[in-house]
Design an enzyme around this catalytic site. Structure first.
Site, PDB file in Angstrom:
ATOM      1  CB  CYS A  37      40.680  36.638  43.192  1.00 52.95           C
ATOM      2  SG  CYS A  37      41.195  34.967  43.425  1.00 52.95           S
ATOM      3  CG  ASP A  39      40.028  33.931  39.803  1.00 60.41           C
ATOM      4  OD1 ASP A  39      39.591  35.049  39.487  1.00 60.41           O
ATOM      5  OD2 ASP A  39      41.238  33.673  39.917  1.00 60.41           O
ATOM      6  CB  CYS A  64      43.899  36.852  37.308  1.00 60.99           C
ATOM      7  SG  CYS A  64      44.620  35.459  38.182  1.00 60.99           S
ATOM      8  CB  CYS A 107      46.275  31.109  40.177  1.00 59.99           C
ATOM      9  SG  CYS A 107      45.806  32.826  40.390  1.00 59.99           S
TER      10      CYS A 107
END
Lengths: 136, 208
Positions: A37, A39, A64, A107
């Site tokens: 993603c 991140d 996110c 996450c």
């Protein structure tokens, strides 16, 4: 996808954003990322070397809402914990607290990895410091 | 294409063909994208040839052509058409194609932990993000800097794509795990740069 209120709260008012002095021997830095993603998450802890208690924790996350909320929550939890207690924090605790949906579980994994990385960096520094003391 | 390599209908050997050479019945389609399209497992594909092959197979496998056929074949044509569409969508895009080949070779593509990412890359991406955020915090005066950042990211992207190309060639010459694990690293880097580029674009084009 709708974020839970707790995620929104951490996202809108992230706790402990910032950075600590990386070169401080009592500061451990963990830098982790989730390539799929894009991140990146940096999490730092400042440990009292006498007591082993985490006195300060800061983070900075580019990612996110769930990644930001996970790391924000993690720093909140880290305050006042000993290093060993901090290592007990599991990503599932974060998932439950923030009601993260299955697609956002990674996450919380990232936040757990960041805690572990920061503490292992601190321990490495502490070990070299005691070696230095021993050899001097 | 059945496990035994024999036609489900006439029991003759199919020699791995999608249609039985003896009775022309459609066989259960393979799940593998390259196998279904009858292509060699190469990372460099001629996209024009791929498209032609896709159109041709789409026609031959179309469920409308199997209305009068046994129920097995009707099902196979539905399955094959659906795999074919996924196959084409995946293989026509070099990045998705590379991810597919990695996955087929047993690399975790969707479930990577940060230990798979080199720390220097994380540091670099973090610093780039910080710089981008600082520029964004400001007013219009940050625009030249953002434009500079955009051209930097674009150049990084071009470099990454060149690396991909050369790794594609390396793998095609000798398919092994080495170029694949290098490839995965480059794809990770590409994803990060893509994100940065998207962000700087969004910043430079308001109202989008």
């Amino acid at each position: 996808m709708a974020y839970s209120n707790k995620v929104l709260d951490h996202y809108n008012n992230p706790r402990n954003v910032g950075s600590l002095d990386k070169s401080d021997p009592n500061v451990g830095t963990g830098m982790v990322g989730a390539p799929e993603c894009g991140d990146v998450m940096k999490l730092q802890v400042k440990v009292n070397p006498e007591t082993g208690v985490i006195e300060d924790a800061k983070f900075k996350t580019f990612g996110c809402g769930s990644a930001i909320a996970s790391s924000s929550l993690a720093t909140e939890w880290l305050h006042g914990k000993t290093v060993d207690e901090a290592l007990q924090i599991k990503n599932t605790d974060i998932v439950n607290e923030l009601s993260l949906p299955p697609v956002k579980i990674h996450c919380s994994v990232l936040a757990e990895d960041a805690i572990k990385a920061a503490i292992s960096d601190y321990k490495k520094k502490a070990a070299t410091k005691s070696e230095a003391v021993a050899s001097s | 294409m059945s496990a035994a390599g024999h036609c489900w209908q006439c029991n003759q050997s199919t020699s791995g063909q999608l249609f039985c050479p003896a009775c022309n019945s459609l066989q259960p389609p393979p799940n593998d994208y390259y196998a279904l399209l009858g292509l060699e497992r190469k990372l460099n594909l001629n996209t024009q040839a791929l498209q032609q092959r896709f159109y041709e197979l789409s026609r031959r496998l179309h469920p409308d052509r199997f209305m009068q056929r046994p129920v097995e074949e009707r099902q196979y044509s539905l399955d094959a058409s659906s795999i074919l569409n996924d196959a084409y969508r995946t293989l026509k895009d070099p990045v998705k194609r590379a991810q597919y080949v990695l996955k087929q070779a047993g690399f975790d593509v969707g479930e990577q932990r940060s230990k798979d990412v080199p720390p220097e890359l994380l540091e670099e991406v973090f610093e780039l993000n910080m710089a981008l955020e600082e520029m964004r915090g400001g007013d219009n005066s940050a625009r030249p800097q953002l434009e500079q950042a955009e051209s930097n990211f674009t150049r990084m992207m071009t470099d990454v794509d060149r690396q991909l190309e050369s790794l594609f060639e390396k793998y095609d010459r000798s398919p092994s795990r080495d170029p694949l694990s290098e490839l995965r690293g480059v794809l990770n880097r590409r994803k990060y740069i893509q994100n940065l580029l998207d962000e700087v674009h969004a910043e430079l084009t308001p109202d989008t």
